[in-house]
Motif scaffolding. Sequence first.
Motif, PDB file in Angstrom:
ATOM      1  N   ARG A  15       0.819  -1.218   0.000  1.00  0.00           N
ATOM      2  CA  ARG A  15       0.000   0.000   0.000  1.00  0.00           C
ATOM      3  C   ARG A  15       0.844   1.254   0.000  1.00  0.00           C
ATOM      4  O   ARG A  15       0.501   2.247  -0.644  1.00  0.00           O
ATOM      5  CB  ARG A  15      -0.940  -0.006   1.216  1.00  0.00           C
ATOM      6  CG  ARG A  15      -2.072  -1.024   1.118  1.00  0.00           C
ATOM      7  CD  ARG A  15      -3.194  -0.685   2.099  1.00  0.00           C
ATOM      8  NE  ARG A  15      -2.720  -0.652   3.474  1.00  0.00           N
ATOM      9  CZ  ARG A  15      -2.723  -1.685   4.297  1.00  0.00           C
ATOM     10  NH1 ARG A  15      -3.161  -2.864   3.872  1.00  0.00           N
ATOM     11  NH2 ARG A  15      -2.296  -1.582   5.536  1.00  0.00           N
ATOM     12  N   VAL A  18       2.000   2.427  -3.528  1.00  0.00           N
ATOM     13  CA  VAL A  18       1.050   2.991  -4.486  1.00  0.00           C
ATOM     14  C   VAL A  18       0.261   4.175  -3.919  1.00  0.00           C
ATOM     15  O   VAL A  18      -0.170   5.046  -4.681  1.00  0.00           O
ATOM     16  CB  VAL A  18       0.090   1.902  -4.999  1.00  0.00           C
ATOM     17  CG1 VAL A  18       0.860   0.836  -5.765  1.00  0.00           C
ATOM     18  CG2 VAL A  18      -0.678   1.254  -3.863  1.00  0.00           C
ATOM     19  N   ARG A  19       0.050   4.211  -2.600  1.00  0.00           N
ATOM     20  CA  ARG A  19      -0.706   5.315  -1.985  1.00  0.00           C
ATOM     21  C   ARG A  19       0.000   5.769  -0.716  1.00  0.00           C
ATOM     22  O   ARG A  19      -0.529   5.638   0.391  1.00  0.00           O
ATOM     23  CB  ARG A  19      -2.139   4.862  -1.666  1.00  0.00           C
ATOM     24  CG  ARG A  19      -2.942   4.421  -2.863  1.00  0.00           C
ATOM     25  CD  ARG A  19      -4.367   4.048  -2.497  1.00  0.00           C
ATOM     26  NE  ARG A  19      -5.144   5.204  -2.072  1.00  0.00           N
ATOM     27  CZ  ARG A  19      -5.753   5.309  -0.901  1.00  0.00           C
ATOM     28  NH1 ARG A  19      -5.672   4.337  -0.008  1.00  0.00           N
ATOM     29  NH2 ARG A  19      -6.453   6.390  -0.598  1.00  0.00           N
ATOM     30  N   PRO A  22      -1.926   8.797   1.908  1.00  0.00           N
ATOM     31  CA  PRO A  22      -3.021   8.329   2.776  1.00  0.00           C
ATOM     32  C   PRO A  22      -2.594   7.246   3.754  1.00  0.00           C
ATOM     33  O   PRO A  22      -3.035   7.232   4.911  1.00  0.00           O
ATOM     34  CB  PRO A  22      -4.050   7.800   1.773  1.00  0.00           C
ATOM     35  CG  PRO A  22      -3.763   8.514   0.499  1.00  0.00           C
ATOM     36  CD  PRO A  22      -2.291   8.713   0.477  1.00  0.00           C
TER      37      PRO A  22
END
Length: 208
Positions: A15, A18-19, A22
Amino acid sequence: MKADRPLRVWPLAARVLVRPGPVLRSLAGHGPLPSWQAVFLRFSLPLVLTSVILSQWLYGLMPPALPPESVPDPVGFGVYSVLAMTVGVAGLTLSAHYLVELFQGPTGPERAAMAVTLGLVPAWLGNVVAAFPWPWGNGLALALILYSLALLYVALRELLGLKRGNRIGLWAATLFSGAFITLVFGWALMDLIPGAAPELRLGTTWLI
């Protein structure tokens, strides 16, 4: 990311690639993080071992186009890589933890360890893709290393809660101190571990 959801290394690493924004902001509000020892054993070490094992496996499938005397022993170099990367994690973590007070941030070795570990995820992936043939492997590896530098900045910013004017200072100081520690100990390890360095270095350092 719910506060009561346990943190797991592989979903978290995927995670954050890619992000990152957040995920890191959610992690900053996650509540108490595992201790720095647990961060190392549950997050840093599995990622380091996976990176080294996969890269050495790929080098076995796709040997570099170099003379045999300029290629290190796979086992010796693998052991060296694990130790050198571990020293890198420790050096960056200690630097971030002990320097954060100079930049008016809260101390906490577990947050420094998690920020460093997540910030290095692209670089450890770059270590794997570097085994692919030139120029694609080297180009992708360089791009991932640059991404790792940016991700480390974001991770330190989010997890250590620094004010805007102090973020770049801690990032630069952490990188400088951590790189110095890694180079000093990494170069010594290269000479101590049999097979870590090739017979002929061809002008390269072999310090990853």
